[in-house]
Design a protein around this motif. Structure first.
Motif, PDB file in Angstrom:
ATOM      1  N   MET A   1     -48.392  -7.309 -22.222  1.00  0.00           N
ATOM      2  CA  MET A   1     -48.591  -5.902 -21.873  1.00  0.00           C
ATOM      3  C   MET A   1     -49.450  -5.266 -22.946  1.00  0.00           C
ATOM      4  O   MET A   1     -49.146  -5.364 -24.132  1.00  0.00           O
ATOM      5  CB  MET A   1     -47.262  -5.170 -21.761  1.00  0.00           C
TER       6      MET A   1
ATOM      7  N   MET B   1     -49.002 -12.858 -14.275  1.00  0.00           N
ATOM      8  CA  MET B   1     -48.730 -11.431 -14.141  1.00  0.00           C
ATOM      9  C   MET B   1     -49.105 -10.743 -15.447  1.00  0.00           C
ATOM     10  O   MET B   1     -48.846 -11.283 -16.520  1.00  0.00           O
ATOM     11  CB  MET B   1     -47.237 -11.242 -13.867  1.00  0.00           C
ATOM     12  N   ARG B   2     -49.726  -9.568 -15.345  1.00  0.00           N
ATOM     13  CA  ARG B   2     -50.107  -8.796 -16.537  1.00  0.00           C
ATOM     14  C   ARG B   2     -49.728  -7.337 -16.311  1.00  0.00           C
ATOM     15  O   ARG B   2     -49.741  -6.857 -15.184  1.00  0.00           O
ATOM     16  CB  ARG B   2     -51.610  -8.860 -16.776  1.00  0.00           C
ATOM     17  N   ALA B   3     -49.443  -6.658 -17.399  1.00  0.00           N
ATOM     18  CA  ALA B   3     -49.140  -5.228 -17.319  1.00  0.00           C
ATOM     19  C   ALA B   3     -49.943  -4.488 -18.371  1.00  0.00           C
ATOM     20  O   ALA B   3     -50.266  -5.025 -19.425  1.00  0.00           O
ATOM     21  CB  ALA B   3     -47.651  -4.992 -17.522  1.00  0.00           C
ATOM     22  N   CYS B   4     -50.249  -3.244 -18.050  1.00  0.00           N
ATOM     23  CA  CYS B   4     -50.996  -2.395 -18.974  1.00  0.00           C
ATOM     24  C   CYS B   4     -50.425  -0.979 -18.868  1.00  0.00           C
ATOM     25  O   CYS B   4     -50.307  -0.428 -17.782  1.00  0.00           O
ATOM     26  CB  CYS B   4     -52.477  -2.409 -18.596  1.00  0.00           C
TER      27      CYS B   4
ATOM     28  N   MET C   1     -49.068   2.938 -15.307  1.00  0.00           N
ATOM     29  CA  MET C   1     -48.780   1.534 -15.549  1.00  0.00           C
ATOM     30  C   MET C   1     -49.535   0.703 -14.528  1.00  0.00           C
ATOM     31  O   MET C   1     -49.417   0.918 -13.324  1.00  0.00           O
ATOM     32  CB  MET C   1     -47.294   1.225 -15.422  1.00  0.00           C
TER      33      MET C   1
ATOM     34  N   LEU D   1     -49.983  -2.968 -13.037  1.00  0.00           N
ATOM     35  CA  LEU D   1     -49.303  -4.240 -12.926  1.00  0.00           C
ATOM     36  C   LEU D   1     -50.140  -5.106 -12.005  1.00  0.00           C
ATOM     37  O   LEU D   1     -50.356  -4.771 -10.849  1.00  0.00           O
ATOM     38  CB  LEU D   1     -47.897  -4.057 -12.356  1.00  0.00           C
TER      39      LEU D   1
ATOM     40  N   GLN E   1     -50.793  -9.026 -10.552  1.00  0.00           N
ATOM     41  CA  GLN E   1     -50.215 -10.355 -10.420  1.00  0.00           C
ATOM     42  C   GLN E   1     -51.057 -11.177  -9.461  1.00  0.00           C
ATOM     43  O   GLN E   1     -51.683 -10.645  -8.555  1.00  0.00           O
ATOM     44  CB  GLN E   1     -48.772 -10.283  -9.958  1.00  0.00           C
TER      45      GLN E   1
ATOM     46  N   LEU F   1     -38.283  -1.585 -10.569  1.00  0.00           N
ATOM     47  CA  LEU F   1     -39.001  -0.799 -11.578  1.00  0.00           C
ATOM     48  C   LEU F   1     -38.619   0.672 -11.485  1.00  0.00           C
ATOM     49  O   LEU F   1     -38.459   1.352 -12.503  1.00  0.00           O
ATOM     50  CB  LEU F   1     -40.517  -0.962 -11.416  1.00  0.00           C
TER      51      LEU F   1
END
Length: 88
Positions: A4, A39-42, A53, A55, A57, A74
């Motif tokens: 993240m 999967m990535r989050a920012c 946010m 997200l 994937q 979430l």
């Protein structure tokens, strides 16, 4: 874990443009299917009381049903955090 990244756009004159650019970059970044993660989050702070946010994937991670589960979970976590409660 899932990587993240965080960006602080408070006070940035072209924050809306930067947000669009960060979103596009996140969506277009390739996944390494052999090594992951898939999967990535920012997290992006755009104002003192406003966050976004992202997200992202890979499509092999989930289907339409499981995305609904993820969004509900979430939402529960976010509401609990806002209310000062523990992880439900």
């Amino acid at each position: 874990g899932m990587p993240m990244t965080w960006h602080d756009l408070r006070g940035v004159s072209d924050a809306a443009t930067q947000l669009v650019q960060l979103s596009a970059e996140a969506a277009q970044a390739p996944f390494d299917l052999a090594c992951g993660p898939l999967m990535r989050a920012c997290g992006i702070q755009v104002a003192d009381d406003e966050y976004v946010m992202l997200l992202v994937q890979h499509h092999i991670v989930s289907d339409g049903w499981s995305v609904g589960v993820l969004v509900r979970e979430l939402n529960m976590l976010y509401r609990a955090a806002c209310d000062g409660q523990t992880d439900p």
